[in-house]
Design an enzyme around this catalytic site. Structure first.
Site, mmCIF file in Angstrom:
data_model
loop_
_atom_site.group_PDB
_atom_site.id
_atom_site.type_symbol
_atom_site.label_atom_id
_atom_site.label_comp_id
_atom_site.label_asym_id
_atom_site.label_seq_id
_atom_site.Cartn_x
_atom_site.Cartn_y
_atom_site.Cartn_z
ATOM 1 N N CYS A 1 0.851 -1.182 0.000
ATOM 2 C CA CYS A 1 0.000 0.000 0.000
ATOM 3 C C CYS A 1 0.896 1.245 0.000
ATOM 4 O O CYS A 1 1.798 1.357 0.839
ATOM 5 C CB CYS A 1 -0.909 0.005 1.221
ATOM 6 S SG CYS A 1 -1.870 1.523 1.383
ATOM 7 N N VAL B 1 1.768 -14.463 -24.735
ATOM 8 C CA VAL B 1 2.702 -14.239 -23.632
ATOM 9 C C VAL B 1 3.218 -15.577 -23.094
ATOM 10 O O VAL B 1 2.477 -16.560 -23.019
ATOM 11 C CB VAL B 1 2.056 -13.387 -22.510
ATOM 12 C CG1 VAL B 1 1.044 -14.185 -21.718
ATOM 13 C CG2 VAL B 1 3.097 -12.804 -21.586
ATOM 14 N N GLU B 2 4.502 -15.590 -22.756
ATOM 15 C CA GLU B 2 5.136 -16.776 -22.189
ATOM 16 C C GLU B 2 4.857 -16.779 -20.687
ATOM 17 O O GLU B 2 5.036 -15.769 -20.011
ATOM 18 C CB GLU B 2 6.645 -16.724 -22.479
ATOM 19 C CG GLU B 2 7.357 -18.043 -22.302
ATOM 20 C CD GLU B 2 7.804 -18.271 -20.881
ATOM 21 O OE1 GLU B 2 7.743 -19.432 -20.441
ATOM 22 O OE2 GLU B 2 8.199 -17.314 -20.190
ATOM 23 N N LEU B 3 4.376 -17.896 -20.147
ATOM 24 C CA LEU B 3 3.849 -17.936 -18.788
ATOM 25 C C LEU B 3 4.898 -17.756 -17.690
ATOM 26 O O LEU B 3 4.633 -17.088 -16.689
ATOM 27 C CB LEU B 3 3.061 -19.226 -18.570
ATOM 28 C CG LEU B 3 1.803 -19.348 -19.441
ATOM 29 C CD1 LEU B 3 1.121 -20.688 -19.209
ATOM 30 C CD2 LEU B 3 0.846 -18.193 -19.186
ATOM 31 N N HIS C 1 -4.173 -0.288 -5.642
ATOM 32 C CA HIS C 1 -4.907 -1.354 -6.326
ATOM 33 C C HIS C 1 -5.222 -0.928 -7.755
ATOM 34 O O HIS C 1 -5.034 -1.693 -8.705
ATOM 35 C CB HIS C 1 -6.216 -1.657 -5.592
ATOM 36 C CG HIS C 1 -6.032 -2.158 -4.200
ATOM 37 N ND1 HIS C 1 -7.096 -2.359 -3.356
ATOM 38 C CD2 HIS C 1 -4.933 -2.509 -3.494
ATOM 39 C CE1 HIS C 1 -6.667 -2.820 -2.197
ATOM 40 N NE2 HIS C 1 -5.354 -2.899 -2.252
ATOM 41 N N GLU C 2 -5.706 0.289 -7.885
ATOM 42 C CA GLU C 2 -6.125 0.788 -9.195
ATOM 43 C C GLU C 2 -4.943 0.888 -10.162
ATOM 44 O O GLU C 2 -5.027 0.470 -11.320
ATOM 45 C CB GLU C 2 -6.782 2.171 -9.039
ATOM 46 C CG GLU C 2 -8.034 2.168 -8.184
ATOM 47 C CD GLU C 2 -7.786 2.160 -6.675
ATOM 48 O OE1 GLU C 2 -8.783 2.028 -5.940
ATOM 49 O OE2 GLU C 2 -6.618 2.270 -6.223
ATOM 50 N N ASP D 1 -0.451 -5.848 0.402
ATOM 51 C CA ASP D 1 -1.739 -6.145 -0.225
ATOM 52 C C ASP D 1 -1.577 -7.448 -0.993
ATOM 53 O O ASP D 1 -0.545 -7.681 -1.624
ATOM 54 C CB ASP D 1 -2.154 -5.035 -1.193
ATOM 55 C CG ASP D 1 -2.645 -3.792 -0.480
ATOM 56 O OD1 ASP D 1 -3.347 -3.940 0.531
ATOM 57 O OD2 ASP D 1 -2.333 -2.681 -0.937
#
Length: 142
Positions: free
Chosen positions: A53, A75-77, A94-95, A60
């Site tokens: 935070c 995308v490669e995992l 968060h946003e 968080d």
């Protein structure tokens, strides 16, 4: 035969661990979509997302859901896992975390559509879910 416990790593150890190094060096990597032209959905969940935070410094925790329709790149995992882990020590809301993940994801693989949903673990009786979307404009597709 020794029954001693394995040597433990002390907090004073300054050596960066291999996982920390991989996370620090990690970038989103992509590879060619094996079915360009076919619209299909890829759903990924990352249940161990953490950040801090920016106001309190408290950790968080969230599950990040990424759903996308690939264009020319996928995308490669493992790279995605390392990228997500890079947020662990970041002070970010968060946003902003959801928006930044979407921006970086779109920049890396240029999907036709993508949604990032960040479902944060409740803290202080507050449960936050942030969902952001990207959709390639029609003229961009052709």
């Amino acid at each position: 035969m020794s029954h001693s416990l394995p040597e433990t790593v002390t907090a004073t150890s300054q050596e960066m661990k291999y996982g920390e190094r991989e996370i620090q060096e990690g970038k989103l990597i992509t590879f060619p979509n094996p079915r360009v032209g076919r619209r299909y959905n890829i759903d990924i969940s990352l249940p161990e997302f953490t950040c801090k935070c920016p106001f309190s410094g408290y950790p968080d925790f969230a599950t990040i859901y990424i759903s996308y329709i690939p264009n020319e790149r996928v995308v490669e995992l493992k790279a995605l896992k390392l990228y997500i882990n890079s947020y662990r020590e970041r002070y970010i809301s968060h946003e902003e975390s959801a928006n930044q993940i979407l921006d970086d994801f779109v920049a890396a693989c240029d999907p036709l559509e993508a949604t990032v949903k960040a479902d944060f673990t409740p803290r202080g009786n507050v449960h936050t879910v942030v969902e952001v979307k990207h959709k390639k404009e029609q003229e961009e597709i052709f």
